[in-house]
Enzyme design. Structure first.
Site, PDB file in Angstrom:
ATOM      1  N   PRO A 175       0.851  -1.195   0.000  1.00 26.98           N
ATOM      2  CA  PRO A 175       0.000   0.000   0.000  1.00 26.98           C
ATOM      3  C   PRO A 175       0.887   1.245   0.000  1.00 26.98           C
ATOM      4  O   PRO A 175       1.578   1.518   0.972  1.00 26.98           O
ATOM      5  CB  PRO A 175      -0.777  -0.118   1.315  1.00 26.98           C
ATOM      6  CG  PRO A 175       0.068  -0.983   2.182  1.00 26.98           C
ATOM      7  CD  PRO A 175       0.881  -1.881   1.301  1.00 26.98           C
ATOM      8  N   ASP A 203       5.846   3.211   1.721  1.00 20.85           N
ATOM      9  CA  ASP A 203       5.122   1.980   2.061  1.00 20.85           C
ATOM     10  C   ASP A 203       4.344   2.285   3.348  1.00 20.85           C
ATOM     11  O   ASP A 203       4.930   2.413   4.426  1.00 20.85           O
ATOM     12  CB  ASP A 203       6.137   0.849   2.282  1.00 20.85           C
ATOM     13  CG  ASP A 203       5.480  -0.446   2.758  1.00 20.85           C
ATOM     14  OD1 ASP A 203       4.273  -0.435   3.063  1.00 20.85           O
ATOM     15  OD2 ASP A 203       6.206  -1.465   2.807  1.00 20.85           O
ATOM     16  N   HIS A 204       3.022   2.384   3.227  1.00 16.89           N
ATOM     17  CA  HIS A 204       2.231   2.862   4.368  1.00 16.89           C
ATOM     18  C   HIS A 204       2.264   1.891   5.542  1.00 16.89           C
ATOM     19  O   HIS A 204       1.914   2.234   6.668  1.00 16.89           O
ATOM     20  CB  HIS A 204       0.773   3.116   3.932  1.00 16.89           C
ATOM     21  CG  HIS A 204       0.105   4.205   4.707  1.00 16.89           C
ATOM     22  ND1 HIS A 204       0.324   4.420   6.050  1.00 16.89           N
ATOM     23  CD2 HIS A 204      -0.767   5.177   4.317  1.00 16.89           C
ATOM     24  CE1 HIS A 204      -0.398   5.450   6.453  1.00 16.89           C
ATOM     25  NE2 HIS A 204      -1.068   5.930   5.423  1.00 16.89           N
ATOM     26  N   ARG A 205       2.696   0.644   5.317  1.00 18.46           N
ATOM     27  CA  ARG A 205       2.761  -0.307   6.422  1.00 18.46           C
ATOM     28  C   ARG A 205       3.844   0.097   7.407  1.00 18.46           C
ATOM     29  O   ARG A 205       3.843  -0.324   8.552  1.00 18.46           O
ATOM     30  CB  ARG A 205       3.043  -1.711   5.895  1.00 18.46           C
ATOM     31  CG  ARG A 205       1.944  -2.244   4.983  1.00 18.46           C
ATOM     32  CD  ARG A 205       2.369  -3.539   4.337  1.00 18.46           C
ATOM     33  NE  ARG A 205       3.629  -3.360   3.606  1.00 18.46           N
ATOM     34  CZ  ARG A 205       4.267  -4.326   2.973  1.00 18.46           C
ATOM     35  NH1 ARG A 205       3.784  -5.563   2.984  1.00 18.46           N
ATOM     36  NH2 ARG A 205       5.379  -4.095   2.336  1.00 18.46           N
ATOM     37  N   VAL A 206       4.826   0.885   6.916  1.00 16.24           N
ATOM     38  CA  VAL A 206       5.934   1.222   7.804  1.00 16.24           C
ATOM     39  C   VAL A 206       6.178   2.726   7.858  1.00 16.24           C
ATOM     40  O   VAL A 206       6.587   3.257   8.888  1.00 16.24           O
ATOM     41  CB  VAL A 206       7.200   0.405   7.416  1.00 16.24           C
ATOM     42  CG1 VAL A 206       7.350   0.315   5.934  1.00 16.24           C
ATOM     43  CG2 VAL A 206       8.448   0.971   8.014  1.00 16.24           C
TER      44      VAL A 206
END
Ligand SMILES: Cc1cc2nc3c(=O)[nH]c(=O)nc-3n(C[C@H](O)[C@H](O)[C@H](O)COP(=O)(O)OP(=O)(O)OC[C@H]3O[C@@H](n4cnc5c(N)ncnc54)[C@H](O)[C@@H]3O)c2cc1C
Lengths: 463, 284
Positions: free
Chosen positions: B82, B256-259
Site C-alpha cells: 500500500p 510503504d504505508h505499512r511502515v
C-alpha cells in the site's frame, strides 16, 4: 542462387541434425553447417560415449557379485585402452550414421564455422568464403564445459579434465576428485570408481544430484558411498592447483578448510552456451548468461532467426534439443504444433541409475498443490529380487486436487528405461486412476511403478 | 467447449482457459492452512491476439532474465504494497552554487559531484535524522536499518538496475561521486556483483535529465521509501509579496504505508528540503 535454402541449421548435434531431417521431410530445402563432427556433443563427446564407458564399468563391477549368482571367474581384469577404444568406436558408428541420414534426406552438409550477417528475410550465413542465404536460420550450436580459470578450474590436458579429456584418458587415475555432482560429474565418478579409482566428489549445493527429488538424492548418496565414492557436500571450492604428481584442491566444508590431493581432477561445474564469435550481438540477439533468449517456438526476436537446444537454455539434454528443434521447424513450416505439454525426463546413468520427470515433491508444495505421494521400493519387487537388483525405489507425485500425475522420481537398476512410462502418462494428462487401472506385466521391475501409484492412495499391495 | 488437443480432444489447457481462476489459485484458496505463503491469484493471461492485436503486426522480443525480474518485482510491489506519494518543491539556487564551489575545490582530483550525488548524500543525512523513514516492513516486525544504504536507479540497455552506495551517511561527497560513477559504469557493462545491487535500504530515482517535472516511482521492496527526483528548472516563486525567479526542483517520496506513515514521510521531506536549500546543514 545456388546457395539459397529454405532452412539453414547451424550445428549438427541432436538439436540440429534432427531439425534438419524434419525440415527436409516437410519439403524444405535444407543445409546444415558443422565446424567439427556430425552428431555434436551428444554422439561424439556426451551421451553416447559416456554410456559405452559406463557399460564397461558396470559389467566389470558386476564381476564382484558373481558369487551371489552362483558364478565365478578366475581373475578379473580390464584393458583400459580397449574400454576407451570401444567407446570411440560406438561414437564413430553413430557419427557415420548421421552422415548417412543427411545424405538420405538430401541435406547439404557444409563444413566450417558459421557466422551471421544482417540479411533479409533472415540473416546471411557466412562459412569461410561462402555466403548462404535462407528464409529461416536455426542456431543449434550447443554448449561446452564451464571453466573458472580464476580459481584454476580449467583443463590442462593432463591432470585437470573436463568431460572431453575424461572420455579419452590414457589411463584410469588412481585417485580422482570430481567437482560437481550433476549428471555428468556423477557419471564419471561412477565409471572411474567401477574401474577401481578412489573417487571423491565435491558439491557446492546441500546435496548431490541437486536437481533431483530430495529423497532420491539421499538414496543416491548412500548407494554411491556404499560403492566407495566419497563426498564433500556442501563444500565450496577455493582453488585448484597442480602439484608435482597431481592436483591439490582447496575446499571449505562444514566451516573447515581442507585440501584434497589426487592424481586427476574432473571439472563438471555446468556448461556455457556457444554464443561467441558468430555475430549474434551485432544482429541484436538477446543473450542471457551465455544462452540465447527465445520465445516458445525458438524465435529470437530477430526476423528469420531461431535458436534451439543447449544454446537456448536448460535443461541441457539431447532429447530436449531434438524436441525443440522439431517444434521450431514445424512452426516455421506453418504446421500447427500440438497444444500438449511435453514434460522432459532427465536421466543419470550411474550405478544405480536415477531418472525423473515433472515436479519434485518440494516443487509441488511450493506451487501450493497439496501433493499426494506414493513410494515403492525394489526391495520387495519379485523381478528385482530374482535379478539381484533390489537397490532403489520409485516415487510418484500426484496433484491432490485433480489426481493428475505431476512428477515421478526413481532410482535403481535400469530405471532410465522405465521413466518414459510416466512421461507418456503425463503427456496424456493421466491421473492416478489410469495408472492404477493399467495392467503391468509380471514379473518386471516396472510393477514398482504401478505399486507406487497405488501407494499414493494407500492401496499398495505388496508392502 | 472445443478441444485443442489431438483430434479435437479436450485437454487441460482448454479446461484451464474456460475457468475464470487458475487451478493453482483455487487449490490455494481451498487449502489456506497448508499453503501459507501462497501468492495472490496470478492474473489470467490473455494472448495479444485475444486482446485484438493482429498476429504478424508486430515483432515479438523474447523476455530475458532482467525483463522478467523487473516485471515480477514491480508487479508484486505495486500490487501488494500500500503506497502513496508525497511531493515537495525545493529551491536549489544555493545548492547549485555550493556544487560549483565543491567542484572547483575538487578540480585537481578529477572528481565531479553531480546534483544527484548531493541528493543521495542529503537523503542519507535526512534518514539519520528521521530514522523511521529508513525502515522495512516484515511480518516479523519493522526493521530499523542502522545505515543508509542508498540504491540508485541506473538505466541500462534493456532495463534498469539499482546499485548501492553503502553507509552513505558516513561518506563525503567526493567519495559518493566516485562510487556512483564507478557503479553506474559497471552497471551498464553488466559487471556488478549481486551484493552490489541487492539489499539497499532507500532508493533514489532521477529522471531530471529527461526534463520530467514530477513522478512517483514504484517501491523497491523491502525498502520503505523511494525518492523520485525531477528536473531542476527556473520557476516563478512567491517570496514575501513578490514573484521572483528561482531554480526549483520537485521531488516525490513514495512510501510503504505499512511502515512509513504520512507524517513520517513529510518529516523526512522537510529534513531533506532544509538540507538542499541550505547545503551547509549537511555537515552540521
Ligand atoms: C559428458 C556428457 C554426457 C551427457 N550425457 C547426456 C545424456 O545421457 N543424456 C542427455 O540427454 N544429454 C546428455 N548430455 C547433454 C547433451 O550432450 C546435450 O544436451 C546435447 O548434445 C545438446 O544438443 P545440441 O544439438 O543443442 O548441441 P551439441 O550437441 O552441443 O551440438 C552443437 C554442434 O554445433 C557445432 N557448432 C557450434 N558452433 C558452430 C558454428 N558457429 N558453426 C558451425 N557449427 C557449430 C558444434 O561443433 C557441435 O557439433 C551429455 C553431455 C555431456 C558433456
Amino acid at each position: 542462387m545456388a546457395d539459397a535454402f529454405d532452412v539453414i541449421v547451424i550445428g549438427s548435434g541432436p538439436g540440429g541434425y534432427v531439425t534438419a531431417i524434419r525440415a527436409s521431410q516437410l519439403g524444405l530445402r535444407t543445409a546444415i553447417v558443422e565446424r567439427s563432427e556430425l552428431g555434436g556433443i551428444c554422439l561424439n563427446w556426451g551421451c553416447i560415449p559416456t554410456k559405452a564407458l559406463l557399460k564397461s564399468g558396470e559389467v566389470y563391477e558386476q564381476l564382484d557379485h558373481l558369487k551371489d549368482y552362483g558364478l565365478a571367474v578366475e581373475k578379473k581384469a580390464f584393458d583400459f585402452d580397449a574400454v576407451v577404444k570401444r567407446s570411440r568406436k560406438v561414437a564413430a558408428q553413430l557419427n557415420s550414421g548421421v552422415a548417412f541420414l543427411m545424405k538420405k534426406h538430401k541435406i547439404e552438409v557444409v563444413e566450417g564455422f558459421a557466422k551471421l550477417e544482417k540479411g533479409s528475410p533472415a540473416p546471411t550465413v557466412v562459412v569461410g568464403d561462402r555466403k548462404l542465404t535462407a528464409k529461416h536460420v536455426i542456431v543449434a550450436t550447443g554448449a561446452r564445459a564451464r571453466t573458472i580459470p580464476a580459481i584454476g578450474l580449467e583443463p590442462d590436458g593432463e591432470r585437470i579434465w573436463t568431460y572431453r579429456e575424461a572420455l579419452v584418458p590414457k589411463a584410469a587415475p588412481k585417485t580422482l576428485v570430481v567437482i560437481g555432482s550433476g549428471a555428468i560429474g556423477m557419471e564419471f565418478a561412477s565409471f572411474y570408481r567401477a574401474l577401481g579409482s578412489e573417487v571423491t566428489v565435491v558439491e557446492m549445493m546441500p546435496r548431490i544430484l541437486p536437481v533431483e527429488d530430495e529423497e532420491v538424492s539421499k538414496a543416491a548418496h548412500k548407494s554411491f558411498e556404499k560403492r566407495g565414492i566419497r563426498f564433500r557436500v556442501p563444500a565450496s571450492v577455493k582453488k585448484l592447483s597442480k602439484t608435482a604428481k597431481g592436483v591439490a584442491l582447496e575446499i571449505e566444508a562444514a566451516g573447515k578448510a581442507e585440501t584434497l590431493e589426487a592424481d586427476v581432477c574432473i571439472v563438471a561445474v555446468g556448461i556455457v552456451g556457444n554464443v561467441e564469435d558468430m555475430g549474434l550481438e551485432a544482429l541484436g540477439v538477446k543473450i542471457d548468461r551465455t544462452h540465447i533468449v527465445t520465445d516458445s517456438h525458438g524465435g529470437t526476436g530477430v526476423p528469420g532467426l531461431y535458436a534451439i537446444g543447449d544454446v537456448a537454455g536448460p535443461p541441457w539434454l539431447a532429447h530436449k534439443a531434438s524436441h525443440e528443434g522439431v517444434h521450431c521447424v514445424e512452426h516455421i513450416a506453418g504446421l500447427k504444433p500440438t497444444n500438449l505439454t511435453s514434460p522432459i525426463p532427465g536421466c543419470t546413468y550411474t550405478t544405480p541409475q536415477v531418472a525423473s520427470v515433472g515436479l519434485t515433491e518440494a516443487q509441488a508444495k511450493e506451487q501450493g498443490l497439496d501433493p499426494k505421494v506414493g513410494r515403492f521400493p525394489f526391495r520387495v519387487n519379485g523381478k528385482a529380487i530374482a535379478a539381484g537388483e533390489t537397490d532403489g525405489f520409485i516415487k510418484t507425485v500426484f496433484d491432490g486436487r485433480t489426481g493428475a500425475l505431476i512428477g515421478a522420481h526413481m532410482i535403481g537398476h535400469e530405471v532410465t528405461e522405465m521413466v518414459q512410462g510416466f512421461a507418456i502418462a503425463m503427456t496424456l494428462e493421466a491421473t492416478e486412476a489410469e495408472l492404477q487401472a493399467t495392467v503391468f506385466p509380471h514379473p518386471t521391475m516396472s510393477e514398482a511403478m504401478h505399486e507406487s501409484a497405488l501407494d499414493a492412495y494407500g492401496k499398495a499391495l505388496h508392502i | 467447449m472445443t478441444g485443442s488437443g489431438p483430434h479435437g480432444r479436450i485437454i487441460k489447457a482448454d479446461v484451464d482457459k474456460a475457468q475464470p481462476a487458475s487451478p493453482q489459485a483455487k487449490a490455494a484458496a481451498a487449502a489456506p492452512a497448508s499453503a501459507p505463503a501462497a501468492a495472490a491469484a496470478p492474473r489470467e493471461h490473455k494472448s495479444l491476439e485475444q486482446m485484438g492485436i493482429a498476429p504478424g503486426s508486430y515483432d515479438l522480443i523474447p523476455l530475458d532474465g532482467m525483463r522478467k525480474t523487473v516485471a515480477r518485482r514491480m508487479t508484486d510491489s505495486f500490487r501488494d504494497v500500500p503506497h502513496f506519494p508525497l511531493t515537495i518543491d525545493i529551491e536549489i539556487d544555493e545548492l547549485l552554487a555550493a556544487r560549483a564551489k565543491i567542484n572547483g575545490l575538487l578540480e585537481k582530483t578529477g572528481v565531479k559531484v553531480s546534483v544527484n550525488d548531493i541528493v543521495m548524500k542529503a537523503c542519507a543525512v535526512a534518514l539519520m535524522k528521521v530514522p523511521e523513514a529508513n525502515a522495512s516492513y516484515s511480518p516479523e516486525g519493522i526493521a530499523m536499518h542502522h545505515h543508509a544504504d542508498i540504491a540508485m536507479a541506473v538505466a541500462i540497455p534493456g532495463g534498469l538496475i539499482t546499485p548501492i552506495i553503502r553507509k552513505a551517511e558516513t561518506k563525503g561527497l567526493a567519495q559518493i561521486a566516485t562510487e556512483a560513477k564507478d557503479l553506474a559504469a559497471r552497471a551498464r557493462d553488466k559487471k556488478l556483483k549481486p551484493e552490489e545491487f541487492q539489499g539497499g535500504t532507500f532508493s533514489v530515482s532521477n529522471l531530471g535529465m529527461f526534463g520530467i517535472r514530477t513522478f512517483a516511482s514504484i517501491l523497491n521492496e523491502p525498502q520503505g521509501c523511494i525518492l523520485s527526483v525531477g528536473a531542476g528548472e527556473k520557476r516563478p516563486v512567491v517570496k514575501g509579496d513578490q514573484i521572483v525567479i528561482a531554480n526549483v526542483m520537485s521531488v516525490t517520496l513514495t512510501c510503504d504505508h505499512r511502515v512509513v506513515d504520512g507524517a513520517v514521510g513529510a518529516r523526512f521531506l522537510a529534513a531533506f528540503k532544509e538540507m538542499l536549500e541550505e547545503p551547509l546543514r549537511m555537515i552540521v
